[in-house]
Design an enzyme around this catalytic site. Structure first.
Site: not given
Ligand code: NAD
Ligand code: UGA
Length: 459
Positions: A223, A274
């Site tokens: 993230a 991802c």
């Protein structure tokens, strides 16, 4: 007595399972390593000279270990190796769910659950089960409950050992990792796995945490990386309208040691299997704990990325669309289809979003990539209008516009003086990766628009 892992198995022979096990086998000739997969075609490719994954350096590592202490086998044959293994890695895909509760955000754990059932059925004695796949925090609970159905006398311990390799640099990342993370509850199991990595990774780079911290750290690392790309991409738009240059801004900002220079390359948007799925998983987890502000914060990283891809497609269309906004009769050369250079992977590639948006407006596309196979490009498009070009020259022939979507090094050295005549007069070159030699392109009399750069002298 300290545990020692002599035989290991890995379920999942994909972009992570294959290279990771190959490096372990290469570095630990005394450890017997078996990689198994349901996909027989993939296993056959791992056993051939034409590996299913393109990664610089991978072929050499595989050729040193395969047939010595590394084998790739199908699922049925793999059962006996799982039975004999001291540790079994789970390295299968954990995509975003497409149906049921959490569809569109939560991770789909069905493949992981199926591995846990396979291990519960075949394991013997004591086995360490290692999460290598990226999992939502507390996923180990779900694995534990499936393993609890195993025969009496069969015991397990679970570790979380998430993988941080990036495609295109996987072998270097595995051989010289910034860190290896091992999360677990029993120190002896953590030590046993650490012992494998210690063969080539300095002790201070092997971090150990609790299970939940390890699972969550992997999602958070991705993230944060994705957030940097969205941050610089947001600034790229501001640079274009103000006349600033995003590379200059990134260099200045990144020179602050607290910020650092890496991962500040403006682009057409981040892709890969991802970043988006892990962000969505983090968002879903936050929402399910009632943390709506946290979820909204990370959602913006995803939204900005979608916007950047749309924005870039619209910049390509703008100079060549007709009055009604249509691109019918326009041919656009797409240079690069992989989600980044040095990989053949097209999962979630930003090129696809850009291409789809251009196709929807009626354009025809000529796509070139150095490693993505023509079948792989064609399989992504149901629509007509996509031609796969064998060379950049072929893609450029008769093009009304050009978009560089992957930063393959060879695009940086294209001879624009020679190529200019292949393009339609007035064609604009859109560099979505800022890799072209701007001077050479302009000297060839072509118009260049680079991501995050304001109006240019000949524009
Ligand atoms: P992948 O799709 O390339 O490979 C997964 C493999 O698992 C496939 O070959 C599939 O056939 C196999 N598989 C699925 N279910 C199976 C089962 N029950 N039994 C046997 N084989 C089974 O996926 P990947 O890119 O290697 O990613 C694997 C995991 O690693 C994911 O959780 C991903 O988030 C994580 N990860 C990926 C990367 C990356 O760069 N690709 C990096 C770090 C972490
Ligand atoms: C990423 C992480 O870097 C790995 O640490 C992680 O293990 C992996 O995801 C994973 O969990 O799958 P990867 O997706 O292979 O690795 O490649 P990156 O180099 O991170 O690039 C991701 C995307 O961001 C690419 O589309 C790339 O072009 C883009 N990017 C990256 C930028 O646009 N700008 C940058 O500065 C960096």
């Amino acid at each position: 007595m300290p545990l020692s892992l002599r035989k290991i198995a890995c379920i999942g022979a994909g972009y992570v399972g294959g290279p990771t096990m190959a490096v372990i086998a290469d570095r630990c000739p005394d450890i017997d390593v078996t990689v198994l997969d349901l996909n027989a075609e993939r296993i056959a490719a791992w056993n051939s000279a034409d590996l299913p994954v393109y990664e610089p350096g991978l072929a050499a590592v595989v050729s040193r270990a395969r047939g010595r202490n590394l084998r790739f086998v199908g699922q049925t044959e793999g059962a006996a190796y799982v039975a004999a293994a001291d540790a079994v890695f789970i390295s299968v895909n954990t995509p975003t769910k497409t149906e049921g509760e959490g569809a569109g955000k939560a991770s789909d754990l069905r493949y992981v659950e199926s591995c846990a059932r396979f291990i519960a059925t075949h394991a013997t004695g004591h086995t360490i089960v290692i999460e290598k796949s990226t999992m939502p925090v507390r996923a180990a609970d779900c694995i534990k409950s499936i393993l609890a159905t195993a025969r009496p006398g069969v015991t397990f311990d679970i570790l979380s050992n998430p993988e941080f390799l990036a495609e295109g640099t996987a072998i270097r990342d595995l051989e010289l990792p910034d860190r290896v993370l091992i999360g677990g509850e029993r120190p002896e199991s953590i030590a046993a796995l650490a012992e494998i990595y210690r063969r080539w990774v300095p002790a201070e780079r092997i971090l150990s945490t609790g299970l939940w911290s390890a699972e969550l750290s992997k999602l958070v690392a991705n993230a944060f990386l994705a957030q940097r790309v969205s941050s610089i991409n947001s600034i790229s738009a501001l640079c274009e309208v103000t006349g600033a240059d995003v590379e200059e801004v990134a260099a200045v900002v990144g020179a602050d040691s607290r910020i650092g220079p890496k991962f500040l390359r403006a682009s057409v948007g981040f892709g890969g299997s991802c970043f988006q799925k892990d962000l969505l998983s983090l968002i879903y987890i936050s929402e399910s704990y009632g943390l709506t502000e946290v979820a909204a914060y990370w959602q913006q990283v995803v939204d900005l990325n979608q916007w950047q891809k749309r924005r870039f497609a619209d910049l390509i269309a703008a100079p060549i669309a007709d009055g009604a906004g249509s691109l019918r009769g326009r041919r656009i050369a797409i240079l690069g289809f992989a989600f980044k250079k040095d990989t053949n992977d097209v999962r979630e590639t930003p090129a696809m979003d850009v291409c789809r948006r251009l196709l929807a407006r009626g354009a025809t596309l000529a796509v070139h990539d150095y490693r993505v196979t023509p079948e792989s490009v064609r399989s992504e498009f149901a629509a007509q209008g996509v031609e796969v070009a064998a060379t950049p020259e072929a893609a450029l022939a008769g093009a009304d516009g050009v978009a560089v979507l992957t930063e393959w090094s060879a695009y940086a050295t294209l001879d624009w003086a020679r190529l200019a005549g292949r393009l339609k007069v007035g064609a604009v070159i859109h560099d979505g990766r800022n890799i072209l030699d701007a001077g050479a392109v302009r000297r060839a009399g072509l118009i260049l628009r680079s991501i995050g750069r304001g109006a240019q002298p000949n524009a």
